[in-house]
Design a protein around this motif. Structure first.
Motif, PDB file in Angstrom:
ATOM      1  N   GLY A  54       0.826  -1.202   0.000  1.00  0.00           N
ATOM      2  CA  GLY A  54       0.000   0.000   0.000  1.00  0.00           C
ATOM      3  C   GLY A  54       0.853   1.242   0.000  1.00  0.00           C
ATOM      4  O   GLY A  54       1.973   1.268  -0.550  1.00  0.00           O
ATOM      5  N   LEU A  62      -7.598   0.766   6.017  1.00  0.00           N
ATOM      6  CA  LEU A  62      -7.431   2.210   5.904  1.00  0.00           C
ATOM      7  C   LEU A  62      -7.301   2.762   7.318  1.00  0.00           C
ATOM      8  O   LEU A  62      -8.192   2.562   8.151  1.00  0.00           O
ATOM      9  CB  LEU A  62      -8.619   2.847   5.188  1.00  0.00           C
ATOM     10  CG  LEU A  62      -8.617   4.385   5.119  1.00  0.00           C
ATOM     11  CD1 LEU A  62      -7.403   4.901   4.359  1.00  0.00           C
ATOM     12  CD2 LEU A  62      -9.908   4.901   4.499  1.00  0.00           C
ATOM     13  N   VAL A  94      -2.818   3.148   3.650  1.00  0.00           N
ATOM     14  CA  VAL A  94      -3.776   2.339   2.890  1.00  0.00           C
ATOM     15  C   VAL A  94      -3.070   1.051   2.497  1.00  0.00           C
ATOM     16  O   VAL A  94      -1.985   1.097   1.893  1.00  0.00           O
ATOM     17  CB  VAL A  94      -4.283   3.086   1.634  1.00  0.00           C
ATOM     18  CG1 VAL A  94      -5.273   2.223   0.862  1.00  0.00           C
ATOM     19  CG2 VAL A  94      -4.923   4.408   2.026  1.00  0.00           C
TER      20      VAL A  94
END
Length: 569
Positions: A203, A542, A561
């Motif tokens: 991420g 998240l 994320v």
């Protein structure tokens, strides 16, 4: 006295006058009876067959009247009228004829209960409606979890090995219910159940170094897990090992003015926590316990303990062990153990190519812990716990000239509880303190709160609350240590068995006693788990975090994320 002729004639005349009417009445009555047809009295207690003449059709039963073979031929004027409902069926004996005094009665009459002698065994009821009674089992016959059916029930009989009828074969284990249909099954290695997993995520982190001026980098995380649990009748051994490696595709960029960053250029960080627990059952009430543990990590990003001008984070390891004993006295349980832990730091690598030692941060901790608990009632077990330890550093004085050797501990009281499986956990409140050898370092003390609560709000929703208090070392000059309180609230909801959403909120405060600095941390995160099957999960995360400090240029924020896959067995 002599009676005269006149008197005798008068007496005979009187008797004859009375007798003649009586004889006439009797003669008339007999003629009327022979010509009269008997009509049954519906309200009389005597049956019609008992009042009717022997040759009357009323004395015959309904079956004889309706049977053309046994019923005699009657004149046309005496033929009974045909029944509108048809012939009466013949059922044989009347209901409950010859029945015993006990048992079932079709007439719903009250039956007598069977009487048993004081030493006479009572017969066991059948297994179910229409099922045969249980077969008699000898006292020395081992119980089986399954009874092989007869060959008449199946065309192909069940093999004895499957049915468990082989002489000397141990009983088959009953399968446990699976609470998580998408959980890892694991494999057996001897008498150990082994489960393993690895999760790979990737991420973006907007501020991996937790700097005042954010520098975002792509991030990836590799997190393996290993769990081994013994399946023994007595004693126990559990190994739980979990690790992770957080890596970034590129290093941070140095400041344009040449000033060193408050974070290393290489911000890759490993993390590992593992422990092996053993229990030896000496007797029913006495157990010996032991634990070996290993913790490997680095300083947290944004911590004031991180040196400026670092090339990468120094890694520290903490290896420890606890040996204790648990003794149960009816409802009272007493536990005591001795602990020893060793913490070592690697040397710090600087951006100019040199290195600096961290031997002043290495220390050994010796201590002991005792706990007394009492089963007050089912589901409620209050306890009192006391812990004391002593920390001895490798170097008498640290880099700032302070003697960091100390002694301290804590005392807390609380209870563990379990209310209808809806609210379970443990909560305790106490006080912690630590005194240092150096008189310039004040006593480190504060309120201690620890808890772990699980509330099953609905079969699909679970709420959790965690809190912990720790006392950690620091390298800041004149600062005794850091008293840290962390609180976490988590809510899990299953939209489907294969789809789970997790919301988490964490807050805490860091008190640098002896230093004016005070930090507060907040983290809000959301997570979704999609379970394809027992071996493959997909996970998305998240998270947003803040660190607020009362000192300028120390507050930071970041957003992470992540999307990953979990493979487990």
């Amino acid at each position: 006295m002599r009676v005269g002729p006149a008197t005798g004639r008068r007496g005979r005349a009187r008797i004859l006058g009375v007798a003649l009417p009586c004889l006439a009445l009797i003669a008339l009555s007999g003629t009327a009876v022979q010509a009269q047809t008997v009509t049954p009295d519906l309200f009389s207690s005597r049956r019609t067959s008992q009042t009717a003449p022997l040759d009357s059709p009323l004395r015959r039963t309904a079956a004889e009247v309706n049977d053309p073979l046994t019923s005699p031929k009657l004149p046309e004027n005496e033929q009974p009228a045909p029944r509108r409902t048809g012939p009466i069926p013949k059922y044989g004996l009347p209901a409950a004829t010859g029945a015993a005094d006990t048992g079932y009665d079709s007439l719903n009459r009250k039956r007598k209960q069977p009487k048993y002698y004081p030493a006479q065994p009572r017969p066991k009821p059948p297994i179910g409606p229409g099922s045969p009674p249980r077969p008699a089992i000898a006292a020395n016959t081992p119980l089986r979890l399954s009874i092989p059916p007869s060959e008449s029930a199946h065309k192909t009989p069940i093999p004895p090995a499957v049915a468990g009828t082989i002489v000397g074969q141990p009983p088959r284990k009953r399968l446990r219910g699976d609470d998580d249909p998408f959980g890892a099954v694991g494999d057996y290695a001897g008498s150990f159940l082994i489960k393993s997993a690895v999760e790979v995520s990737a991420g973006y982190d907007t501020n991996p170094g937790r700097l005042a001026a954010e520098q975002g980098r792509p991030v990836y995380v590799v997190a393996p897990e290993f769990l081994a649990v013994s399946d023994w009748e007595r004693h126990a051994l559990v190994a739980d090992l979990r690790g992770s490696f957080t890596g970034y595709t590129s290093n941070l960029t140095p400041n344009a003015d040449g000033t060193p960053l408050s974070a290393p250029l290489d911000i890759d960080r490993p993390n590992f926590i593992g422990h092996v627990d053993g229990r030896l059952d000496v007797s029913r009430d006495t157990r010996l316990t032991a634990q070996g543990r290993l913790f490997l990590s680095t300083d947290n990003p944004g911590s004031p303990n991180v040196q400026s001008g670092l090339a990468r984070y120094p890694i520290f390891t903490t290896v420890g062990s606890t040996i204790g004993v648990d003794q149960t006295f009816n409802r009272l349980q007493v536990s005591a153990g001795a602990t020893v832990d060793r913490t070592d730091y690697t040397d710090s690598k600087l951006t100019d190519g040199t290195s600096s030692t961290n031997d002043d941060r290495n220390f050994t901790q010796y201590g002991g812990v005792g706990r007394v608990s009492y089963d007050l009632r089912p589901g409620l077990k209050p306890f009192v716990e006391i812990q004391g330890d002593s920390r001895v550093h490798d170097l008498r004085l640290d880099r700032s000239g302070f003697a960091r050797d100390s002694a301290g501990g804590y005392a807390k009281g609380g209870t563990s509880f379990e209310f209808s499986r809806l609210l379970t956990g443990e909560i305790a409140v106490g006080y912690a303190m630590r005194d240092y050898v150096d008189p310039r370092l004040n006593r480190l003390e504060g309120l201690l709160v620890s808890s772990s609560l699980v509330w099953t709000a609905t079969p699909l929703t679970t709420a959790k609350f965690y809190s912990d208090t720790t006392i950690t070392e620091t390298t800041l000059p004149g600062t005794s240590g850091v008293l840290t309180h962390i609180y976490t609230v988590e809510v899990d909801h299953d939209f489907r068995r294969w789809l789970t959403a997790i919301g988490k909120f964490t807050w805490g405060d860091l008190d640098y006693q002896g230093n004016p600095r005070r930090d507060k941390i907040y983290t809000v995160s959301g997570e979704a788990i999609y379970k394809l099957n027992r071996n493959l999960w997909l996970r998305g995360t998240l998270a947003r975090g803040w660190l607020e400090s009362n000192l300028p240029e120390n507050s930071t924020a970041s957003t992470v994320v992540m999307l990953g896959v979990r493979v487990q067995n």
